[in-house]
Design an enzyme around this catalytic site. Structure first.
Site, short mmCIF file in Angstrom:
data_model
loop_
_atom_site.label_atom_id
_atom_site.label_comp_id
_atom_site.label_asym_id
_atom_site.label_seq_id
_atom_site.Cartn_x
_atom_site.Cartn_y
_atom_site.Cartn_z
N ARG A 1 -91.88 -42.68 74.55
CA ARG A 1 -93.11 -41.87 74.66
C ARG A 1 -92.90 -40.81 75.72
O ARG A 1 -92.78 -41.13 76.90
CB ARG A 1 -94.29 -42.77 75.02
CG ARG A 1 -95.63 -42.05 75.17
CD ARG A 1 -96.74 -43.07 75.42
NE ARG A 1 -98.04 -42.45 75.51
CZ ARG A 1 -98.63 -42.12 76.66
NH1 ARG A 1 -97.99 -42.32 77.82
NH2 ARG A 1 -99.83 -41.58 76.67
N SER B 1 -102.48 -46.30 66.17
CA SER B 1 -103.46 -46.69 67.19
C SER B 1 -104.83 -46.78 66.55
O SER B 1 -105.29 -45.82 65.92
CB SER B 1 -103.54 -45.63 68.29
OG SER B 1 -102.31 -45.51 68.92
N LYS C 1 -103.25 -43.01 80.57
CA LYS C 1 -103.70 -42.09 79.51
C LYS C 1 -105.08 -41.56 79.90
O LYS C 1 -106.04 -42.35 80.02
CB LYS C 1 -103.75 -42.85 78.19
CG LYS C 1 -104.12 -42.01 77.01
CD LYS C 1 -103.84 -42.75 75.71
CE LYS C 1 -104.42 -41.96 74.57
NZ LYS C 1 -103.95 -42.44 73.29
C1 LIG Z 1 -98.54 -50.13 70.57
C2 LIG Z 1 -99.09 -48.78 70.89
N1 LIG Z 1 -100.41 -48.59 70.85
C3 LIG Z 1 -100.93 -47.36 71.15
C4 LIG Z 1 -100.08 -46.33 71.50
C5 LIG Z 1 -100.64 -44.98 71.85
O1 LIG Z 1 -100.33 -44.02 70.89
P1 LIG Z 1 -101.29 -42.74 70.69
O2 LIG Z 1 -102.61 -43.20 70.22
O3 LIG Z 1 -100.50 -41.80 69.86
O4 LIG Z 1 -101.51 -42.18 72.13
P2 LIG Z 1 -100.49 -41.35 72.98
O5 LIG Z 1 -99.31 -42.23 73.27
O6 LIG Z 1 -100.09 -40.19 72.16
O7 LIG Z 1 -101.21 -41.00 74.24
C6 LIG Z 1 -98.72 -46.58 71.53
N2 LIG Z 1 -97.87 -45.62 71.86
N3 LIG Z 1 -98.23 -47.82 71.23
C1 LIG Z 2 -100.41 -44.98 75.58
C2 LIG Z 2 -101.69 -45.68 75.59
N1 LIG Z 2 -102.46 -45.80 74.47
C3 LIG Z 2 -103.57 -46.46 74.71
C4 LIG Z 2 -104.61 -46.73 73.68
O1 LIG Z 2 -105.68 -47.21 74.04
O2 LIG Z 2 -104.29 -46.48 72.52
S1 LIG Z 2 -103.73 -47.00 76.31
C5 LIG Z 2 -102.25 -46.30 76.69
C6 LIG Z 2 -101.66 -46.36 78.06
C7 LIG Z 2 -100.96 -47.66 78.30
O3 LIG Z 2 -100.44 -47.64 79.60
P1 LIG Z 2 -100.74 -48.78 80.66
O4 LIG Z 2 -100.00 -49.99 80.20
O5 LIG Z 2 -100.15 -48.23 81.93
O6 LIG Z 2 -102.21 -48.96 80.77
#
Ligand SMILES: Cc1ncc(COP(=O)(O)OP(=O)(O)O)c(N)n1
Ligand SMILES: Cc1nc(C(=O)O)sc1CCOP(=O)(O)O
Length: 176
Positions: free
Chosen positions: A3, A72, A101
């Site tokens: 990512r 997601s 995020k």
């Molecule tokens: C397992 C998993 N869940 C959610 C995400 C987040 O992907 P996305 O909704 O595309 O959000 P961004 O990563 O683009 O901020 C993920 N990467 N993996």
């Molecule tokens: C990349 C991402 N996606 C989310 C969602 O809700 O779909 S939360 C998230 C951030 C995850 O990072 P951390 O483990 O530091 O909270």
């Protein structure tokens, strides 16, 4: 999962190619977040897309039947659509608030339960999860909740390996 939110495309591709080599050497699949072009260029094992990215049915059309697609989902409707679109798994969050995020909606444990119960797909919980709360997340005891995804729990710490071992031990204990 690779990512990269701010990288230039060419830099992302170079990182992805390096990650692929490491993952292949250890028998671990590598998915690329958001970017089908990068996934195709480095022959990654799949792609993860969010609700505002290219729709999962288009990802399936472009990647074919053998690649892994994650979507997601925060709602039961999104979970149903992910199934129709040919996704392989759902990422559901934010289970807890996160600084990783910006402006991410927190669905909580109840939102996670709703999404799990609405789908036949395996679900991975994400958002604010670490070794102190991972057992509570897995403890909801819904069979298609298959794991957790974390960022800061590993990468905002001093030693990724140490934190990964701690989290792994917590998850093994919570799921056996
Ligand atoms: C397992 C998993 N869940 C959610 C995400 C987040 O992907 P996305 O909704 O595309 O959000 P961004 O990563 O683009 O901020 C993920 N990467 N993996
Ligand atoms: C990349 C991402 N996606 C989310 C969602 O809700 O779909 S939360 C998230 C951030 C995850 O990072 P951390 O483990 O530091 O909270």
């Amino acid at each position: 999962m690779n990512r990269e939110k701010d990288a230039k495309t060419r830099d992302f591709l170079e990182v992805a190619k390096s990650c692929i080599k490491i993952c292949r050497a250890h028998g671990v699949p590598l998915l690329i977040n958001d970017r089908i072009d990068i996934a195709l260029a480095c022959n990654a094992d799949g792609v993860h897309v969010g609700q505002s990215d290219i729709p999962a049915h288009e990802v399936r059309r472009l990647l074919g039947p053998n690649k892994i697609i994650g979507v997601s989902c925060k709602t039961t409707e999104q979970a149903e659509q992910a199934w129709i679109d040919g996704a392989d798994y759902i990422g559901c969050g934010g289970v807890y608030p996160t600084n990783t995020k910006a402006n991410n909606l927190t669905v909580g444990i109840d939102g996670l339960k709703r999404v799990c119960l609405a789908s036949k797909l395996p679900v991975v919980a994400i958002g604010g999860i670490n070794h102190t709360n991972a057992a509570a997340v897995m403890g909801i005891g819904i069979p298609n909740l298959k794991g957790v995804a974390v960022v800061s729990a590993l990468f905002d710490r001093q030693c990724v390996l140490e934190e990964a071992s701690k989290l792994h031990a917590t998850l093994v204990e919570a799921t056996t």
